[in-house]
Structures are given as structure tokens and as C-alpha cells.
Scaffold this active site. Structure first.
Site, PDB file in Angstrom:
ATOM      1  N   ASP A  29      -9.579 102.881 -51.283  1.00 12.35           N
ATOM      2  CA  ASP A  29     -10.551 102.204 -50.422  1.00 12.35           C
ATOM      3  C   ASP A  29     -11.926 102.781 -50.741  1.00 12.35           C
ATOM      4  OD1 ASP A  29     -12.204 101.513 -48.127  1.00 12.35           O
ATOM      5  OD2 ASP A  29     -10.349 101.032 -47.077  1.00 12.35           O
ATOM      6  N   ILE A  30     -12.918 101.931 -50.981  1.00 11.47           N
ATOM      7  CA  ILE A  30     -14.259 102.435 -51.322  1.00 11.47           C
ATOM      8  C   ILE A  30     -15.052 102.864 -50.089  1.00 11.47           C
ATOM      9  CG2 ILE A  30     -14.439 101.248 -53.538  1.00 11.47           C
ATOM     10  CD1 ILE A  30     -16.308  99.216 -52.091  1.00 11.47           C
ATOM     11  N   GLU A  88     -10.785  92.679 -42.107  1.00 12.24           N
ATOM     12  CA  GLU A  88     -11.894  92.804 -43.053  1.00 12.24           C
ATOM     13  C   GLU A  88     -11.804  91.810 -44.196  1.00 12.24           C
ATOM     14  OE1 GLU A  88      -9.352  95.108 -43.186  1.00 12.24           O
ATOM     15  OE2 GLU A  88      -9.952  96.544 -41.689  1.00 12.24           O
ATOM     16  N   HIS A  93      -2.714  93.266 -46.512  1.00 12.92           N
ATOM     17  CA  HIS A  93      -2.819  94.604 -47.092  1.00 12.92           C
ATOM     18  C   HIS A  93      -2.451  95.651 -46.059  1.00 12.92           C
ATOM     19  CE1 HIS A  93      -6.808  93.810 -45.322  1.00 12.92           C
ATOM     20  NE2 HIS A  93      -6.981  95.118 -45.236  1.00 12.92           N
ATOM     21  N   HIS A  95      -3.126  99.872 -45.185  1.00 14.63           N
ATOM     22  CA  HIS A  95      -3.928 101.064 -45.435  1.00 14.63           C
ATOM     23  C   HIS A  95      -2.999 102.265 -45.410  1.00 14.63           C
ATOM     24  CE1 HIS A  95      -7.981  99.264 -44.542  1.00 14.63           C
ATOM     25  NE2 HIS A  95      -7.233  98.418 -43.862  1.00 14.63           N
TER      26      HIS A  95
END
Length: 129
Positions: A29-30, A88, A93, A95
Site C-alpha cells: 500500500d503506498i 477507496e 481487496h 488489507h
């Protein structure tokens, strides 16, 4: 459709990829909540995790388990937590977030890393897969 995550999978948008197989793709994750925070996504563009076909859902969870184990070996943490939020980006997805305290699980805590730090984390996780 060609959303953000599909562009990452295709290499049209750069990422710090840590894992890829036939059905899933995983990258750092950026805007991480913790060092090693990783996203695991199906290669099929489906908005909600719960709407994935069973085989694709299992593929995401199987990849998440493998990657979480590698994260645990790669960064200092007590455990790796998993969250499904999905607000988002409209692509299913999960995390994977390294945790030492419950406050590490906050999505409002965004850490900043240099490119070198991201690459170092990426290499450690890949090495531990």
C-alpha cells in the site's frame, strides 16, 4: 472496465509488487498504516469481495495467508491483521497490516516511506514467501 487496480496489474501504474499468481496480485500500500501494509487483490475486476466467485474468493484468501506469513517474518510485529473495507477503490481487496497495538489498525495513520524504504520492505517480503 480498466480501474486503478487493473492498471497496476497490467504494469500501467507502478507498484511494489510482492506476489502474483494466476488469480491474484499483491503489492505494498503506498499510503500504509504500518510498515509492510500490503493489498491482495483478485485479477478479476469485481467491486465487492463477497461477490467474487468462490474459487476467486478462496484464491484471494489463500494468497493472503501466504503473504501474511511472509510479512510476519519480514517486519517486526506481533501479528498481521486483515481488513476488508472496499470504499477507496471499487475492486475487491484485502488489507494485510502488521500490528503491534490496536492503534496500528487505524486507516487514519498514514506513514510515509522513501522509494528505497518501500523497495527494502518489498524485497524482505518477497524473500520470505
Amino acid at each position: 472496465m480498466s480501474g486503478l487496480f487493473l492498471k497496476i496489474i497490467k504494469g500501467e501504474i507502478p507498484s511494489y509488487k510482492v506476489y502474483e499468481d494466476e488469480n491474484t496480485f499483491a503489492f505494498l500500500d503506498i499510503n500504509p498504516a504500518a510498515k509492510g501494509h500490503t493489498l491482495v487483490i483478485p485479477k478479476k475486476e469485481v467491486d465487492l469481495l463477497w461477490d467474487l466467485e468462490n474459487k476467486d474468493y478462496r484464491a484471494v484468501l489463500d494468497s493472503a495467508k501466504r503473504i501474511a506469513t511472509a510479512i510476519q517474518k519480514s517486519v517486526e510485529c506481533k501479528r498481521v491483521g486483515m481488513a476488508v473495507v472496499g470504499l477507496e477503490v471499487p475492486h475487491a481487496h484485502v488489507h494485510l497490516i502488521p500490528l503491534n497495538t490496536m492503534s496500528d489498525f487505524s486507516f487514519s495513520n498514514k506513514l510515509q516511506f522513501s522509494e528505497e524504504e518501500f523497495k527494502s520492505i518489498q524485497k524482505r517480503i518477497v524473500r520470505n514467501l
